[in-house]
Motif scaffolding. Structure first.
Motif, short mmCIF file in Angstrom:
data_model
loop_
_atom_site.label_atom_id
_atom_site.label_comp_id
_atom_site.label_asym_id
_atom_site.label_seq_id
_atom_site.Cartn_x
_atom_site.Cartn_y
_atom_site.Cartn_z
N LEU A 1 6.35 6.20 -6.04
CA LEU A 1 7.21 5.16 -5.49
C LEU A 1 8.14 4.54 -6.54
CD1 LEU A 1 4.58 3.28 -3.28
CD2 LEU A 1 5.91 5.33 -2.74
N ASP A 2 8.08 5.05 -7.77
CA ASP A 2 8.87 4.45 -8.86
C ASP A 2 10.34 4.36 -8.52
OD1 ASP A 2 6.56 4.20 -10.28
OD2 ASP A 2 7.22 5.38 -12.00
N GLY A 3 10.91 5.43 -7.97
CA GLY A 3 12.33 5.46 -7.66
C GLY A 3 12.72 4.38 -6.67
N MET B 1 0.87 -1.16 0.00
CA MET B 1 0.00 0.00 0.00
C MET B 1 0.91 1.22 0.00
SD MET B 1 -3.01 -1.20 2.68
CE MET B 1 -4.23 0.03 2.22
N PRO B 2 0.49 2.34 -0.59
CA PRO B 2 1.39 3.49 -0.69
C PRO B 2 2.01 3.94 0.63
CG PRO B 2 -0.47 3.82 -2.13
CD PRO B 2 -0.77 2.56 -1.34
N ASP B 3 1.29 3.79 1.75
CA ASP B 3 1.86 4.24 3.02
C ASP B 3 2.82 3.22 3.64
OD1 ASP B 3 -0.40 2.64 3.50
OD2 ASP B 3 -0.71 3.50 5.48
N PHE B 4 3.11 2.13 2.91
CA PHE B 4 4.13 1.18 3.35
C PHE B 4 5.46 1.45 2.64
CE2 PHE B 4 0.60 -2.32 3.68
CZ PHE B 4 0.00 -1.62 4.71
N ALA B 5 5.60 2.60 1.99
CA ALA B 5 6.76 2.88 1.13
C ALA B 5 8.08 2.76 1.86
CB ALA B 5 6.62 4.26 0.51
N ASP B 6 8.09 3.07 3.15
CA ASP B 6 9.34 3.02 3.91
C ASP B 6 9.90 1.60 4.04
OD1 ASP B 6 6.97 2.65 5.66
OD2 ASP B 6 8.47 2.28 7.19
N GLN B 7 9.08 0.60 3.72
CA GLN B 7 9.51 -0.78 3.86
C GLN B 7 9.98 -1.43 2.55
OE1 GLN B 7 9.59 -2.57 7.10
NE2 GLN B 7 9.77 -0.33 7.26
N ILE B 8 9.92 -0.70 1.46
CA ILE B 8 10.31 -1.27 0.16
C ILE B 8 11.76 -1.74 0.16
CG2 ILE B 8 10.69 -0.73 -2.28
CD1 ILE B 8 8.20 1.08 -2.15
N LEU B 9 12.67 -0.87 0.53
CA LEU B 9 14.10 -1.24 0.50
C LEU B 9 14.47 -2.21 1.62
CD1 LEU B 9 15.79 2.10 -0.60
CD2 LEU B 9 15.01 0.17 -1.99
N ALA C 1 14.83 -1.06 -5.50
CA ALA C 1 14.63 -2.40 -4.93
C ALA C 1 15.04 -3.47 -5.94
CB ALA C 1 13.18 -2.58 -4.52
N GLU C 2 14.76 -3.25 -7.21
CA GLU C 2 15.11 -4.23 -8.24
C GLU C 2 16.62 -4.43 -8.35
OE1 GLU C 2 11.62 -4.14 -11.60
OE2 GLU C 2 13.00 -2.43 -11.58
N THR C 3 17.39 -3.42 -7.97
CA THR C 3 18.86 -3.54 -8.07
C THR C 3 19.44 -4.48 -7.02
OG1 THR C 3 19.38 -1.66 -6.58
CG2 THR C 3 18.95 -1.15 -8.91
N TYR C 4 18.63 -4.90 -6.05
CA TYR C 4 19.11 -5.85 -5.05
C TYR C 4 19.20 -7.27 -5.63
CZ TYR C 4 18.67 -2.49 -1.20
OH TYR C 4 18.83 -1.42 -0.36
N SER C 5 18.65 -7.47 -6.82
CA SER C 5 18.70 -8.77 -7.47
C SER C 5 20.14 -9.17 -7.79
CB SER C 5 17.89 -8.75 -8.78
OG SER C 5 16.53 -8.45 -8.54
N ASP C 6 20.39 -10.47 -7.74
CA ASP C 6 21.68 -10.98 -8.18
C ASP C 6 21.43 -12.33 -8.87
OD1 ASP C 6 21.48 -12.97 -6.15
OD2 ASP C 6 22.46 -11.64 -4.70
N GLU C 7 22.45 -13.09 -9.11
CA GLU C 7 22.30 -14.31 -9.88
C GLU C 7 21.37 -15.33 -9.25
OE1 GLU C 7 25.10 -17.83 -11.87
OE2 GLU C 7 26.02 -15.99 -11.08
N GLY C 8 21.34 -15.38 -7.94
CA GLY C 8 20.52 -16.40 -7.27
C GLY C 8 19.28 -15.87 -6.59
#
Length: 368
Positions: free
Chosen positions: A232-234, A187-195, A239-246
């Motif tokens: 919240l796009d940024g 939900m938009p007000d959960f934005a602080d938890q994305i990262l 958050a997507e940059t936390y991805s790695d090979e596994g």
């Protein structure tokens, strides 16, 4: 997996089931490809984003006897996958383990969505070999906010984190194919938890961690302001940059960017992806579980065999009405429902889109 995680988690796989689409187009009675259901209406959490209270209907106990009859029917008529998610926490049902094992034994792909509270290492050892995927609803990243969002005491954060560590370890040690995931209903007000969520996933190492929209009721009972997702796009891109090979952190962009709307009016999806309440009620979707939508209710697996329900005139009448010009999903339905992506695909097909030429179904192909 050869296909991308975004394709796997942020779309529909119905195109891989051409034979079912062709039969439907010919007007034949078809079995659902996927059934999303619960084994109980009860839950041991109190998530802020949950609309299960809005789906209340007359509760009937689902027993092993009921599930034996149901699963045998599903296997006989051609249901390919059953996901135990829907409107209750299936892991607290006395027939949960039986259902997972018996479904797999009958050749049905089985999957589970759970808050993970009772899914201990012992459960992972026993059940992961029978599951296509196991997804943990873990909406938060820090202990305090997880507790607030999930409606749980803070101690459960540590317990569920350990359960996820154990799932990952059991899968690795035994070389199991079950896909493990974490899910954050944003939900938009959960934005602080994305990262924090993306970082926790990277630490725990499930196969993926998905960040998805929150579906609201037709009346806006949860108060989701879809216009606030754009801001919240940024954070989501980061958050997507936390991805790695596994490990992949996946954002469900198509629904987050849908602004709570839909391009179609007729509902074609339920014959292919059907929902069943934890009370046994068979309805087109979770948004129609409530007793005030009785005109869409097609039977109850506690009282009838599922095969009888599928073959009934009542079932056909409801499905025909949903796909007719008398029904308008834009005015009647909850936002961004389970069948949304399948509806988009089938609506385009009905308007002239040619079915793509594709190969064998990808991983999780039984869950469209």
């Amino acid at each position: 997996m050869s296909e991308s995680w975004n394709e796997l988690l942020d779309g529909t796989k119905i195109a891989y089931h051409r034979e079912r689409i062709d039969a439907w187009e010919r007007g034949e009675r078809i079995a659902p490809i996927t059934i999303d259901m619960s084994l109980t209406r009860s839950c041991n959490a109190g998530c802020r984003f949950c609309a299960a209270w809005y789906q209340e209907n007359e509760r009937k106990p689902i027993t092993e006897e009921v599930m034996e009859r149901f699963l045998v029917d599903c296997a006989e008529i051609g249901v390919k996958g059953i996901s135990l998610i829907s409107d209750g926490e299936s892991t607290i049902s006395p027939c949960f383990k039986f259902t997972v094992k018996r479904g797999k034994e009958l050749g049905i792909d089985m999957a589970v969505g759970t808050n993970g509270m009772v899914f201990t290492r012992e459960w992972s050892e026993e059940l992961l070999p029978h599951l296509t995927y196991l997804r943990i609803n873990f909406s938060g990243g820090t202990k305090e906010r997880y507790s607030e969002i999930m409606g749980l005491k803070p101690v459960w954060y540590d317990k569920v984190v350990q359960n996820i560590r154990d799932m990952v370890a059991v899968k690795r040690e035994r070389g199991l194919s079950c896909t493990l995931g974490m899910q954050f209903v944003l939900m938009p007000d959960f934005a602080d938890q994305i990262l924090p969520f993306a970082a926790l996933g990277k630490e725990l190492r499930p196969d993926y961690a998905i960040i998805k929209h929150c579906s609201d009721t037709r009346d806006g009972a949860l108060g989701v302001d879809y216009s606030k997702y754009d801001a919240l796009d940024g954070l989501l891109r980061e958050a997507e940059t936390y991805s790695d090979e596994g490990y992949k952190c996946v954002v469900k962009w198509t629904k987050i960017k849908a602004n709570g709307g839909r391009s179609y009016q007729r509902c074609y999806g339920p014959p292919f992806i059907l929902q069943i309440s934890g009370s046994g009620l068979v309805a087109p979707c979770g948004g129609m579980f409530n007793d005030r939508f009785r005109k869409f209710h097609m039977g109850n697996i506690v009282e009838q065999s599922f095969k009888e329900i599928i073959l009934s005139d009542r079932y056909q009448e409801v499905m025909r009405y949903l796909s007719s010009d008398q029904f308008n999903a834009q005015k009647t339905c909850d936002t961004l429902c389970l069948q949304h992506k399948t509806n988009e695909f089938l609506d385009a097909y009905k308007k002239g889109m040619r079915l793509p030429v594709i190969g064998a179904a990808p991983a999780h192909g039984s869950f469209i």
